[in-house]
Design a protein around this motif. Structure first.
Motif, mmCIF file in Angstrom:
data_model
loop_
_atom_site.group_PDB
_atom_site.id
_atom_site.type_symbol
_atom_site.label_atom_id
_atom_site.label_comp_id
_atom_site.label_asym_id
_atom_site.label_seq_id
_atom_site.Cartn_x
_atom_site.Cartn_y
_atom_site.Cartn_z
ATOM 1 N N ASN A 111 42.752 37.874 -17.422
ATOM 2 C CA ASN A 111 41.719 37.000 -17.024
ATOM 3 C C ASN A 111 42.078 35.649 -17.369
ATOM 4 O O ASN A 111 41.088 34.819 -17.612
ATOM 5 N N HIS A 112 43.159 35.318 -17.502
ATOM 6 C CA HIS A 112 43.619 33.879 -17.612
ATOM 7 C C HIS A 112 44.106 33.137 -16.146
ATOM 8 O O HIS A 112 44.545 31.903 -16.201
ATOM 9 N N VAL A 113 44.338 33.863 -15.308
ATOM 10 C CA VAL A 113 44.548 33.234 -14.003
ATOM 11 C C VAL A 113 43.635 32.193 -13.791
ATOM 12 O O VAL A 113 42.304 32.568 -13.686
ATOM 13 N N GLY A 114 43.930 30.872 -13.471
ATOM 14 C CA GLY A 114 42.844 29.930 -12.997
ATOM 15 C C GLY A 114 42.519 29.055 -14.330
ATOM 16 O O GLY A 114 42.040 28.010 -14.081
ATOM 17 N N HIS A 115 42.794 29.457 -15.542
ATOM 18 C CA HIS A 115 42.219 28.904 -16.787
ATOM 19 C C HIS A 115 43.463 28.066 -17.464
ATOM 20 O O HIS A 115 44.527 27.996 -16.972
ATOM 21 N N ASN A 116 42.900 27.458 -18.371
ATOM 22 C CA ASN A 116 44.132 26.586 -19.159
ATOM 23 C C ASN A 116 44.747 25.588 -18.335
ATOM 24 O O ASN A 116 45.879 25.037 -18.601
ATOM 25 N N PHE A 117 44.033 25.048 -17.370
ATOM 26 C CA PHE A 117 44.449 23.957 -16.572
ATOM 27 C C PHE A 117 44.804 22.751 -17.492
ATOM 28 O O PHE A 117 43.697 22.230 -18.165
ATOM 29 N N CYS A 118 45.762 22.081 -16.765
ATOM 30 C CA CYS A 118 45.991 20.612 -17.620
ATOM 31 C C CYS A 118 46.867 19.768 -16.667
ATOM 32 O O CYS A 118 47.535 20.402 -15.768
ATOM 33 N N GLU A 119 46.714 18.620 -16.992
ATOM 34 C CA GLU A 119 47.482 17.496 -16.185
ATOM 35 C C GLU A 119 47.699 16.270 -16.991
ATOM 36 O O GLU A 119 47.909 16.549 -18.387
ATOM 37 N N ARG A 287 49.593 31.077 -17.200
ATOM 38 C CA ARG A 287 50.353 30.724 -18.638
ATOM 39 C C ARG A 287 51.268 31.769 -18.761
ATOM 40 O O ARG A 287 51.259 32.952 -18.803
ATOM 41 N N MET A 288 52.431 31.125 -19.351
ATOM 42 C CA MET A 288 53.503 31.817 -19.903
ATOM 43 C C MET A 288 53.184 32.525 -21.205
ATOM 44 O O MET A 288 52.695 32.012 -22.221
ATOM 45 N N GLY A 289 53.630 33.669 -21.553
ATOM 46 C CA GLY A 289 53.751 34.206 -23.136
ATOM 47 C C GLY A 289 53.860 35.441 -23.265
ATOM 48 O O GLY A 289 54.145 36.062 -22.252
ATOM 49 N N ASN A 290 54.163 35.954 -24.489
ATOM 50 C CA ASN A 290 54.633 37.559 -24.843
ATOM 51 C C ASN A 290 53.629 38.388 -24.924
ATOM 52 O O ASN A 290 53.753 39.641 -24.519
ATOM 53 N N ASP A 291 52.209 37.948 -24.960
ATOM 54 C CA ASP A 291 51.117 38.964 -24.975
ATOM 55 C C ASP A 291 50.411 38.951 -23.679
ATOM 56 O O ASP A 291 49.882 38.222 -23.341
ATOM 57 N N PRO A 292 50.461 40.124 -22.970
ATOM 58 C CA PRO A 292 49.790 40.545 -21.619
ATOM 59 C C PRO A 292 48.405 40.115 -21.819
ATOM 60 O O PRO A 292 47.736 39.998 -20.676
ATOM 61 N N LYS A 293 47.910 40.353 -23.154
ATOM 62 C CA LYS A 293 46.524 40.146 -23.012
ATOM 63 C C LYS A 293 45.933 38.503 -23.024
ATOM 64 O O LYS A 293 44.740 38.393 -22.692
ATOM 65 N N THR A 294 46.998 37.647 -23.408
ATOM 66 C CA THR A 294 46.361 36.237 -23.418
ATOM 67 C C THR A 294 47.244 35.404 -22.452
ATOM 68 O O THR A 294 47.324 34.086 -22.421
ATOM 69 N N SER A 295 48.160 35.986 -21.714
ATOM 70 C CA SER A 295 48.987 35.277 -20.796
ATOM 71 C C SER A 295 49.355 35.840 -19.611
ATOM 72 O O SER A 295 48.956 37.422 -19.443
ATOM 73 N N VAL A 296 49.826 35.396 -18.494
ATOM 74 C CA VAL A 296 49.800 36.049 -17.143
ATOM 75 C C VAL A 296 51.323 36.273 -16.984
ATOM 76 O O VAL A 296 51.610 37.346 -16.154
ATOM 77 N N VAL A 297 52.394 35.687 -17.275
ATOM 78 C CA VAL A 297 53.754 35.805 -16.891
ATOM 79 C C VAL A 297 54.770 35.749 -18.357
ATOM 80 O O VAL A 297 54.113 35.204 -19.361
ATOM 81 N N ASN A 298 55.651 36.368 -18.242
ATOM 82 C CA ASN A 298 56.519 36.339 -19.348
ATOM 83 C C ASN A 298 57.473 35.374 -19.487
ATOM 84 O O ASN A 298 57.236 34.326 -18.649
ATOM 85 N N GLN A 299 58.407 34.996 -20.081
ATOM 86 C CA GLN A 299 59.463 34.053 -20.277
ATOM 87 C C GLN A 299 60.128 33.816 -19.149
ATOM 88 O O GLN A 299 60.877 32.587 -19.065
ATOM 89 N N PHE A 317 53.045 26.801 -17.220
ATOM 90 C CA PHE A 317 53.187 25.949 -18.472
ATOM 91 C C PHE A 317 52.029 26.393 -19.235
ATOM 92 O O PHE A 317 50.815 26.046 -18.731
ATOM 93 N N VAL A 318 52.143 26.149 -20.791
ATOM 94 C CA VAL A 318 51.432 26.436 -21.799
ATOM 95 C C VAL A 318 50.842 25.056 -22.049
ATOM 96 O O VAL A 318 49.789 24.895 -22.772
ATOM 97 N N SER A 319 51.527 24.044 -21.825
ATOM 98 C CA SER A 319 51.224 22.639 -22.204
ATOM 99 C C SER A 319 51.702 21.645 -21.127
ATOM 100 O O SER A 319 52.411 21.913 -20.525
ATOM 101 N N ALA A 320 51.212 20.482 -21.568
ATOM 102 C CA ALA A 320 51.404 19.521 -20.388
ATOM 103 C C ALA A 320 52.501 18.476 -20.734
ATOM 104 O O ALA A 320 53.061 17.715 -19.929
ATOM 105 N N SER A 321 52.727 18.338 -22.050
ATOM 106 C CA SER A 321 53.343 17.018 -22.446
ATOM 107 C C SER A 321 52.959 15.863 -21.958
ATOM 108 O O SER A 321 51.709 15.806 -21.601
#
Length: 349
Positions: A111-119, A287-299, A317-321
């Motif tokens: 349920n993270h698709v569409g969330h964590n949007f940043c710019e 977002r990218m991540g190791n945990d499938p419960k809190t991310s959508v894709v892997n590295q 991307f997990v952050s915008a820099s």
């Protein structure tokens, strides 16, 4: 210029080379070489609305699309599906691709698709003048780069009342019309003289700051509004937070400090924040991540849920820099493609 008082250096940058394709562009750098291999088929006027799924394996089986001219529907079969439709459109496609196997959209068990949007937050800017250069004779092109970049300097060696930081992009030098912050008076000959007099004497820069990725900054499918092809559009729930507002205030103050230290006459300073979405540097949403419960894709930007689905734009991307994201998108995409090629050889995908 270099501000010795504040330890912030400006990097000169050249923009050009389009006539010989020295500057990167997708047709020259990617599409034409791919076509030369004989392995690329391009189908224009195709509006994809779903990633199709094999019900037996749960893998992506291809895409369904509408011909935007004839409005006929088609399907394309594929061993692997790679989404690079842009941060927002890739997320929309994933949310649109619902099935009994993926009721929340393909690849969205977290349920993270569409969330964590940043710019990037933009708006604060400054314009200055070097008075002793006004009226000095000069050519329209003195061969020197007029663009510059001031790299992030906040929260590196000391702490502010906000986290992360921002950089400045600016320009100076000669041009047909002085910077946008300058009003050139006159008409006809008088106007031309004023343009020539101020050419090379003006300088401007604006800030690009990092917007923090937050789960609540999100988008979903609008339940009623559809696009021209009858496909649900995205609905946004997104706004800047206190960190972005504090950062923007500091942008204006530090810009003034630098121009004062460099000896420029300050013509204008803007402290206003431009509306959300203005930067068009969209990131996050898958977002990218190791945990499938809190991310959508892997590295490798490979879906945790669907092994033959990859998302290779800025959605992972997990952050915008605070830098422009294009080169990072391309670097990660290259790595993902190398990984995918290896996995295909091994029969793992």
């Amino acid at each position: 210029y270099r501000s010795r008082c504040y330890g912030r250096g400006a990097c000169n940058r050249h923009v050009g080379g389009c006539d010989i394709h020295a500057a990167f562009d997708s047709p020259t750098g990617l599409i034409r070489p791919a076509m030369d291999t004989g392995n690329l088929v391009m189908r224009p006027n195709s509006t994809v609305y779903e990633v199709t799924v094999d019900k037996d394996t749960g893998k992506a089986s291809g895409v369904a699309f509408i011909d935007s001219e004839t409005r006929k529907s088609y399907q394309v079969k594929a061993k692997t599906v790679i989404l690079a439709a842009s941060t927002l459109e890739s997320a929309r496609l994933m949310l649109l691709s619902k099935s009994t196997l993926y009721p929340n959209g393909i690849g969205n068990s977290s349920n993270h698709v569409g969330h964590n949007f940043c710019e990037h937050v933009m708006g604060p800017s400054i314009a200055g003048l070097k008075r002793d250069l006004v009226g000095k004779p000069r050519t329209l092109d003195d061969g020197r780069p007029g663009g510059f970049y001031v790299a992030r300097f906040r929260n590196l060696n000391s702490k502010s009342d906000f986290i992360r930081g921002y950089g400045f992009e600016g320009g100076s030098g000669t041009g047909m019309i002085p910077g946008t912050a300058f009003t050139t008076p006159g008409f006809g000959d008088e106007y031309k003289k004023n343009v020539r007099d101020y050419a090379g004497a003006t300088i401007e820069m604006g800030a690009f700051g990092e917007v923090l990725a937050r789960y609540e900054n999100a988008m979903d499918l609008d339940p009623t509004v559809k696009d021209a092809w009858g496909i649900p559009v995205l609905r946004f729930s997104y706004q800047f937070g206190e960190n972005e507002k504090k950062m923007a205030a500091d942008m204006a103050e530090s810009a003034k400090e630098m121009f004062d230290a460099a000896g420029f006459e300050i013509v204008s300073v803007s402290k206003s924040i431009l509306p959300e979405g203005w930067s068009i540097h969209e990131m996050g949403t898958a977002r990218m991540g190791n945990d499938p419960k809190t991310s959508v894709v892997n590295q490798y930007e490979q879906s945790h849920d669907v092994k033959n689905l990859f998302v290779v734009d800025a959605a992972p991307f997990v952050s915008a820099s605070c830098q422009n994201p294009t080169w990072t998108i391309m670097a990660l995409c290259w790595r993902s493609c190398d990984y995918l090629a290896d996995q295909l050889k091994k029969g793992e995908v």
